[in-house]
Design an enzyme around this catalytic site. Structure first.
Site, PDB file in Angstrom:
ATOM      1  N   ALA B  95      -3.011   0.382  12.355  1.00 21.00           N
ATOM      2  CA  ALA B  95      -4.354   0.561  13.217  1.00 21.00           C
ATOM      3  C   ALA B  95      -5.607   1.146  11.973  1.00 21.00           C
ATOM      4  O   ALA B  95      -6.731   0.463  12.115  1.00 21.00           O
ATOM      5  CB  ALA B  95      -4.095   1.926  14.016  1.00 21.00           C
ATOM      6  N   HIS B  96      -5.223   2.029  11.229  1.00 21.90           N
ATOM      7  CA  HIS B  96      -6.317   2.462  10.315  1.00 21.90           C
ATOM      8  C   HIS B  96      -5.612   2.162   8.740  1.00 21.90           C
ATOM      9  O   HIS B  96      -4.474   2.378   8.522  1.00 21.90           O
ATOM     10  CB  HIS B  96      -6.332   3.874  10.228  1.00 21.90           C
ATOM     11  CG  HIS B  96      -6.986   4.375  11.401  1.00 21.90           C
ATOM     12  ND1 HIS B  96      -7.077   5.729  12.003  1.00 21.90           N
ATOM     13  CD2 HIS B  96      -7.445   3.666  12.568  1.00 21.90           C
ATOM     14  CE1 HIS B  96      -7.361   5.836  13.134  1.00 21.90           C
ATOM     15  NE2 HIS B  96      -7.451   4.609  13.683  1.00 21.90           N
ATOM     16  N   ASN B  97      -6.458   1.857   7.967  1.00 21.12           N
ATOM     17  CA  ASN B  97      -6.087   1.626   6.673  1.00 21.12           C
ATOM     18  C   ASN B  97      -7.335   2.173   5.542  1.00 21.12           C
ATOM     19  O   ASN B  97      -8.279   1.877   5.783  1.00 21.12           O
ATOM     20  CB  ASN B  97      -5.844   0.352   6.411  1.00 21.12           C
ATOM     21  CG  ASN B  97      -4.890   0.086   4.994  1.00 21.12           C
ATOM     22  OD1 ASN B  97      -4.917   0.963   4.265  1.00 21.12           O
ATOM     23  ND2 ASN B  97      -4.696  -1.220   4.377  1.00 21.12           N
ATOM     24  N   PHE B 108      -2.166   3.954   5.560  1.00 24.10           N
ATOM     25  CA  PHE B 108      -2.544   3.526   6.454  1.00 24.10           C
ATOM     26  C   PHE B 108      -1.466   4.043   7.864  1.00 24.10           C
ATOM     27  O   PHE B 108      -0.551   4.680   7.500  1.00 24.10           O
ATOM     28  CB  PHE B 108      -2.364   2.046   6.461  1.00 24.10           C
ATOM     29  CG  PHE B 108      -0.920   1.535   5.681  1.00 24.10           C
ATOM     30  CD1 PHE B 108      -0.744   1.352   4.416  1.00 24.10           C
ATOM     31  CD2 PHE B 108       0.175   1.105   6.433  1.00 24.10           C
ATOM     32  CE1 PHE B 108       0.244   0.757   3.794  1.00 24.10           C
ATOM     33  CE2 PHE B 108       1.505   0.952   6.078  1.00 24.10           C
ATOM     34  CZ  PHE B 108       1.386   0.764   4.542  1.00 24.10           C
ATOM     35  N   VAL B 109      -1.878   3.692   8.897  1.00 24.04           N
ATOM     36  CA  VAL B 109      -1.171   4.555  10.188  1.00 24.04           C
ATOM     37  C   VAL B 109      -0.759   3.074  10.777  1.00 24.04           C
ATOM     38  O   VAL B 109      -1.067   1.968  11.110  1.00 24.04           O
ATOM     39  CB  VAL B 109      -2.299   5.080  11.051  1.00 24.04           C
ATOM     40  CG1 VAL B 109      -1.364   5.501  12.337  1.00 24.04           C
ATOM     41  CG2 VAL B 109      -2.667   6.079  10.589  1.00 24.04           C
TER      42      VAL B 109
END
Lengths: 162, 150
Positions: B95-97, B108-109
């Site tokens: 999702a996020h990095n 990251f997630v």
């Protein structure tokens, strides 16, 4: 756990509460139930933590609170239960979690995301946290993000068809 | 940055939680803040429209929605950083990095409705990159008092 009817409530409040004098009554009309049922369910969801709070969700970037640093702390395992909640309660901290260490590579077991208007302010707030914790924090660091490599929104519920 | 009125500041600072569960909640909240119901509703609409406030309403705990989320980190050699970022980002579970200033420089997630996808995605990234993925799952969440003061 969420009930099937809660998903309708999530969807109905995804864009926010109706901005009219009786918002819960309006939600009830949309969901086909009574205002008392909406109020009762919301109270229950707040109590279980499924709803963190009801209010203004500020856009901190638009409000100038643009700096953030991931502070990581090495706190004695037996002290975490007492110290973690004190860090989480601070106004500048948006997330605070205990996570596993990966010794010897990674010694930190408490993560706290700290926000401010500048990286200097973030550093100052981290120093305040360090003073608050005292010697129970054996070491800490702040990891600033240098670049966003990917950001996709985590969606809570499907958007209604446009 | 958005220019806020004195009333806007009262609303943003005073209403980041605790909105009443009542028949006329805006009237009750306005009383608490020392403004009128009409003023509160009008300024909230204006603040949302201007983007100063993302939303006005319940903040849901995303983990209660089902699915699993896990923070992960990697130590990526500088000369391979861009290529590894592409390899990681290609997975839809990411999702996020973020690039962060540390020896562990990529954070990251991983999120998925299926909790087993967390470990399988991490294993796939390790196989593709030959680098260790350190999983840092949340073991406990501490009460959060986050407030933006304006």
């Amino acid at each position: 756990m969420l009930l099937p009817t809660d998903h309708a409530l999530i969807k109905a409040t995804e864009a926010g509460l109706p901005l009219s004098p009786d918002p819960y009554g309006e939600l009830a009309r949309r969901l086909g139930c009574s205002r008392a049922e909406v109020l009762g369910r919301l109270a229950g969801l707040i109590e279980t933590g499924a709803i963190r709070r009801i209010g203004v969700i500020p856009n901190h970037y638009a409000l100038g609170v643009t700096a953030n640093g991931m502070s990581v702390w090495d706190i004695a395992d037996e002290a975490v239960a007492e110290i973690g909640p004190r860090i989480g309660a601070l106004a500048a901290v948006s997330h605070c979690y205990r996570r596993p260490r990966h010794l010897p590579h990674w010694r930190y077991n408490v993560f706290a995301m700290v926000h401010g208007v500048s990286s200097d302010e973030v550093i100052g707030k981290v120093a305040e946290i360090a003073r608050l914790i005292g010697p129970a924090a054996r070491a800490h660091e702040v990891l600033f993000s240098k670049r966003i490599l990917k950001k996709t929104g985590l969606r809570l519920a499907a958007r209604p068809a446009a | 940055m958005i220019t806020l009125t004195a009333t806007d500041r009262i609303i943003i600072n005073g209403l980041q939680g605790g909105f009443p569960l009542s028949e006329r909640p805006y009237a009750d909240a306005a009383d608490m803040l020392g403004i009128s119901e009409g003023e509160l509703i009008e300024r909230l609409a204006a603040l949302v429209a201007a983007g100063a406030v993302s939303r006005f309403g319940p903040l849901w705990n995303s983990e209660e929605m089902g699915g699993a989320v896990c923070l992960a980190a990697m130590a990526v050699p500088a000369e391979r950083f861009e290529a590894v970022a592409e390899q990681v980002n290609r997975h839809p579970e990411i999702a996020h990095n973020y690039e962060r200033g540390h020896e562990l420089n990529m954070w990251f997630v991983i999120s998925s409705l299926d909790p087993e996808r967390i470990t399988s995605t991490a294993a796939a990234i390790e196989a593709e990159t030959g680098l260790k993925v350190w999983l840092m799952p949340k073991e406990e969440e501490f009460f959060v008092g986050f407030r933006v003061e304006v």
